[in-house]
Design an enzyme around this catalytic site. Structure first.
Site, mmCIF file in Angstrom:
data_model
loop_
_atom_site.group_PDB
_atom_site.id
_atom_site.type_symbol
_atom_site.label_atom_id
_atom_site.label_comp_id
_atom_site.label_asym_id
_atom_site.label_seq_id
_atom_site.Cartn_x
_atom_site.Cartn_y
_atom_site.Cartn_z
ATOM 1 N N HIS A 168 -9.707 48.655 25.549
ATOM 2 C CA HIS A 168 -8.913 48.273 26.699
ATOM 3 C C HIS A 168 -7.775 47.603 26.573
ATOM 4 O O HIS A 168 -6.139 47.537 26.464
ATOM 5 C CB HIS A 168 -9.527 47.813 27.436
ATOM 6 C CG HIS A 168 -10.284 48.834 27.884
ATOM 7 N ND1 HIS A 168 -10.106 49.528 28.079
ATOM 8 C CD2 HIS A 168 -11.984 48.331 27.448
ATOM 9 C CE1 HIS A 168 -12.131 50.351 28.576
ATOM 10 N NE2 HIS A 168 -12.634 49.868 27.504
HETATM 11 C C1 BDR Z 1 -12.639 44.989 29.286
HETATM 12 O O1 BDR Z 1 -13.897 44.391 29.211
HETATM 13 C C2 BDR Z 1 -14.508 44.017 28.181
HETATM 14 O O2 BDR Z 1 -15.385 44.466 27.494
HETATM 15 C C3 BDR Z 1 -13.180 43.767 26.989
HETATM 16 O O3 BDR Z 1 -13.035 43.328 25.859
HETATM 17 C C4 BDR Z 1 -11.969 44.643 28.107
HETATM 18 O O4 BDR Z 1 -10.919 42.818 28.555
HETATM 19 C C5 BDR Z 1 -12.261 46.127 29.559
HETATM 20 O O5 BDR Z 1 -13.166 46.283 30.872
#
Ligand code: BDR
Ligand code: CA
Length: 317
Positions: free
Chosen positions: A247
């Site tokens: 992400h």
């Molecule tokens: C987001 O949540 C975190 O666990 C990850 O680093 C990312 O920023 C994805 O939902």
């Protein structure tokens, strides 16, 4: 021309890839990293951040920020309840050697305020890939900041399915009040990369092969972390999935190659702070008849190969 940025993160493995890309890409200048409570407690997000910058041999100031959400004492479901029985899913410590460098000792919120009020502020993009607590605290303490941040790029939210609940994505869910503050602050250029976009551009084992062939510390460790993400991604039984979203790093790719985002909407965005089943949900109002003014661009689709190209450029530098 390089783009200056500050990265606010809660370092788990996708934040780690974002840090490496931001620190190493020749068209980016990572001025500072601020850390926040999120994937793991603040102490660990800071420690993980230091591990990552040491592993790739860069020297970037790291400032620790908020240890808990803005209003709530803990997540909407407390962390220890949420994580019960899935300790392996959220590792406290990334697989890098113990850090040699240390955090600055200055508070992230104070640093954000000072930086954005300085001459360099209006030319520094802020990229926030964790819960928005630090950013909201800075904007609340110093409302002039909204006009001084030229661009804010956020990883968070979901227009479709969430990943913590049916409606909410983790970063916005962890601190919904902070997210609501940020969207109502009046920052003129806000790009949101929600799950819709990040899930559309997963990195694959073939991309990892490419990173391995580059062979630098950033490339090899990214390959390892992305393979781990693929192996442990929900739905991957015994490594049967071929790709997984990374992400946070997509936000960095979007700075270098805006065309990595292939579909988006301009909309009035807010985040639900109440709601029995919807706390933390991102509400994207792009109705042509909406009375609300647009305050963000929301990415909906993205291109995994362009994403991998940007990472490869960063790791080859
Ligand atoms: C987001 O949540 C975190 O666990 C990850 O680093 C990312 O920023 C994805 O939902
Ligand atoms: Ca994150």
């Amino acid at each position: 021309m390089t783009t200056k940025l500050i990265l606010d993160c809660d370092t788990g493995s996708d934040d780690a890839v974002a840090i490496m890309a931001a620190a190493l890409h020749p068209e980016l200048e990572l001025l500072a990293i601020t850390t926040v409570n999120g994937n793991v407690p603040l102490e660990n997000t800071t420690d993980n951040t230091l591990r990552v910058i040491d592993a790739i041999g860069v020297s970037i100031p790291v400032h620790a920020g908020a240890p808990r959400p803005l209003v709530r004492p803990d997540f909407p479901i407390p962390r220890h309840v949420l994580n019960e029985g899935r300790e392996e899913f959220q590792k406290m410590r990334l697989d890098f050697p113990d850090p040699r460098s240390t955090a600055s000792g200055r508070n992230a919120v104070e640093v954000l305020i000072e930086h954005y009020l300085s001459d360099e502020g209006p030319e520094t993009v802020l990229v926030a890939v964790g819960p928005l607590t630090n950013v909201a605290a800075a904007l609340t303490a110093e409302p002039r900041l909204a006009a001084r941040i030229p661009r804010l790029v956020i990883m968070g939210g979901a227009r479709g399915w969430g990943n913590v609940s049916a409606t909410a994505e983790f970063n916005f869910w962890v601190d919904p009040e902070a997210a609501a503050v940020v969207f109502s602050a009046g920052i003129r250029d806000v790009l949101v990369c929600p799950l819709d976009a990040t899930h559309d551009a997963p990195l694959s084992r073939a991309h990892c092969d490419r990173f391995d062939a580059i062979g630098t510390a950033g490339a090899v460790s990214t390959s390892l972390m992305v393979r781990q993400r693929i192996d442990t991604y929900p739905g991957s039984e015994h490594g049967t999935l071929d790709a997984a979203p990374v992400h946070d790093a997509l936000c960095i790719a979007a700075l270098v190659r805006p065309d990595v985002i292939t579909e988006w909407v301009d909309a009035a965005v807010t985040v639900e702070t109440g709601g029995l089943h919807s706390v933390g949900a991102m509400v994207v109002d792009d109705r042509s008849w909406s009375p609300l003014a647009h305050n963000a661009r929301v990415a909906l689709r993205a291109d995994a190969d362009i994403f991998a190209d940007v990472l490869s450029e960063a790791f080859s530098a």
